[in-house]
Scaffold this motif. Structure first.
Motif, PDB file in Angstrom:
ATOM      1  N   GLY A   1     -20.006  15.935 -18.629  1.00  0.00           N
ATOM      2  CA  GLY A   1     -19.126  16.312 -19.736  1.00  0.00           C
ATOM      3  C   GLY A   1     -17.667  16.011 -19.423  1.00  0.00           C
ATOM      4  N   HIS A   2     -17.269  16.293 -18.192  1.00  0.00           N
ATOM      5  CA  HIS A   2     -15.892  15.961 -17.790  1.00  0.00           C
ATOM      6  C   HIS A   2     -15.676  14.449 -17.799  1.00  0.00           C
ATOM      7  N   LEU A   3     -16.694  13.712 -17.405  1.00  0.00           N
ATOM      8  CA  LEU A   3     -16.594  12.254 -17.425  1.00  0.00           C
ATOM      9  C   LEU A   3     -16.420  11.754 -18.852  1.00  0.00           C
ATOM     10  N   TYR A   4     -17.156  12.345 -19.800  1.00  0.00           N
ATOM     11  CA  TYR A   4     -16.968  11.986 -21.214  1.00  0.00           C
ATOM     12  C   TYR A   4     -15.581  12.398 -21.687  1.00  0.00           C
ATOM     13  N   GLY A   5     -15.075  13.529 -21.211  1.00  0.00           N
ATOM     14  CA  GLY A   5     -13.710  13.934 -21.543  1.00  0.00           C
ATOM     15  C   GLY A   5     -12.704  12.910 -21.035  1.00  0.00           C
ATOM     16  N   PHE A   6     -12.880  12.459 -19.808  1.00  0.00           N
ATOM     17  CA  PHE A   6     -12.034  11.411 -19.222  1.00  0.00           C
ATOM     18  C   PHE A   6     -12.089  10.148 -20.075  1.00  0.00           C
ATOM     19  N   HIS A   7     -13.294   9.773 -20.479  1.00  0.00           N
ATOM     20  CA  HIS A   7     -13.503   8.591 -21.318  1.00  0.00           C
ATOM     21  C   HIS A   7     -12.747   8.733 -22.643  1.00  0.00           C
TER      22      HIS A   7
ATOM     23  N   GLY B   1     -12.446  -4.144 -13.300  1.00  0.00           N
ATOM     24  CA  GLY B   1     -13.570  -4.606 -14.095  1.00  0.00           C
ATOM     25  C   GLY B   1     -14.186  -3.583 -15.034  1.00  0.00           C
ATOM     26  N   HIS B   2     -13.643  -2.392 -15.091  1.00  0.00           N
ATOM     27  CA  HIS B   2     -14.276  -1.327 -15.871  1.00  0.00           C
ATOM     28  C   HIS B   2     -13.336  -0.634 -16.836  1.00  0.00           C
ATOM     29  N   TRP B   3     -13.805  -0.508 -18.057  1.00  0.00           N
ATOM     30  CA  TRP B   3     -13.253   0.472 -18.987  1.00  0.00           C
ATOM     31  C   TRP B   3     -14.057   1.746 -18.781  1.00  0.00           C
ATOM     32  N   THR B   4     -13.607   2.820 -19.375  1.00  0.00           N
ATOM     33  CA  THR B   4     -14.264   4.103 -19.125  1.00  0.00           C
ATOM     34  C   THR B   4     -15.708   4.136 -19.625  1.00  0.00           C
ATOM     35  N   PHE B   5     -16.011   3.449 -20.732  1.00  0.00           N
ATOM     36  CA  PHE B   5     -17.393   3.470 -21.218  1.00  0.00           C
ATOM     37  C   PHE B   5     -18.334   2.874 -20.187  1.00  0.00           C
ATOM     38  N   GLN B   6     -17.868   1.892 -19.412  1.00  0.00           N
ATOM     39  CA  GLN B   6     -18.701   1.281 -18.397  1.00  0.00           C
ATOM     40  C   GLN B   6     -18.927   2.228 -17.219  1.00  0.00           C
ATOM     41  N   ILE B   7     -17.942   3.058 -16.926  1.00  0.00           N
ATOM     42  CA  ILE B   7     -18.094   4.072 -15.878  1.00  0.00           C
ATOM     43  C   ILE B   7     -19.138   5.097 -16.320  1.00  0.00           C
ATOM     44  N   VAL B   8     -19.031   5.546 -17.573  1.00  0.00           N
ATOM     45  CA  VAL B   8     -20.003   6.504 -18.112  1.00  0.00           C
ATOM     46  C   VAL B   8     -21.407   5.906 -18.058  1.00  0.00           C
ATOM     47  N   GLU B   9     -21.565   4.675 -18.501  1.00  0.00           N
ATOM     48  CA  GLU B   9     -22.882   4.032 -18.485  1.00  0.00           C
ATOM     49  C   GLU B   9     -23.431   3.909 -17.066  1.00  0.00           C
ATOM     50  N   ALA B  10     -22.585   3.528 -16.130  1.00  0.00           N
ATOM     51  CA  ALA B  10     -23.035   3.386 -14.739  1.00  0.00           C
ATOM     52  C   ALA B  10     -23.428   4.740 -14.156  1.00  0.00           C
ATOM     53  N   TYR B  11     -22.661   5.776 -14.446  1.00  0.00           N
ATOM     54  CA  TYR B  11     -22.980   7.125 -13.975  1.00  0.00           C
ATOM     55  C   TYR B  11     -24.331   7.567 -14.525  1.00  0.00           C
ATOM     56  N   ASP B  12     -24.508   7.371 -15.829  1.00  0.00           N
ATOM     57  CA  ASP B  12     -25.772   7.764 -16.452  1.00  0.00           C
ATOM     58  C   ASP B  12     -26.951   7.023 -15.812  1.00  0.00           C
ATOM     59  N   ARG B  13     -26.821   5.731 -15.694  1.00  0.00           N
ATOM     60  CA  ARG B  13     -27.918   4.890 -15.202  1.00  0.00           C
ATOM     61  C   ARG B  13     -28.187   5.123 -13.711  1.00  0.00           C
TER      62      ARG B  13
END
Length: 158
Positions: A41-47, A88-100
């Motif tokens: 949730g905090h990661l999504y907040g950061f995003h 190489g990363h926008w925040t959505f890519q960080i969220v996706e990598a964390y999830d995966r």
């Protein structure tokens, strides 16, 4: 539906053969996953906050130009607007990598452990703690909520 006040519903009763240490271990595993849920949730907040800031830069660029500060507007637009937050990363890519990479494997492992070790019954540790702490017969300490599953209907047998 009848209101149960004699103990937790079948979905929260310990299956036969499940020992105290297993219940405690599954409770600890679930607590760790709940902490990961909060981190996510905090990661999504950061995003979302980073995205909001990036969109606000459009206004800053426009206002800097309107004020005659084209060089600063150009610098903001060139150096910050749309910039990667890590290489190489926008925040959505960080969220996706964390999830995966972390969240989904962790969530799957926790669900698998509960299925294998407790017949899929979640929150046994908390349900047993609730049962130990409630005052029998007190209307605000009922074992189960009133509703479609208050009589255990449709739940797996213990």
């Amino acid at each position: 539906m009848t209101r149960r006040d004699d103990g937790p519903d079948p979905a929260h009763q310990r299956p036969a053969g499940v020992d105290d240490v297993t219940v405690e271990a599954l409770g600890s595993l679930s607590k760790a996953l709940e902490t990961v849920e909060r981190a996510r949730g905090h990661l999504y907040g950061f995003h979302q906050l980073t995205g909001t800031a990036d969109l606000e830069l459009d206004r800053a660029v426009r206002l800097l130009r309107a004020a005659g500060h084209d060089e600063w507007a150009d610098r903001v637009q060139r150096d910050i607007l749309g910039r990667n937050v890590i290489p190489g990363h926008w925040t959505f890519q960080i969220v996706e990598a964390y999830d995966r990479t972390y969240y989904e494997p962790f969530r799957g492992l926790e669900r698998g452990a509960v299925a294998a070790l407790a017949a899929g019954r979640q929150h046994l540790y908390e349900a047993e703690m609730k049962e130990a702490r409630r005052t029998a017969g007190h209307p605000d300490h009922s074992a189960c909520p009133e509703g479609p599953h208050s009589d255990g209907e449709g739940l797996p047998a213990p």
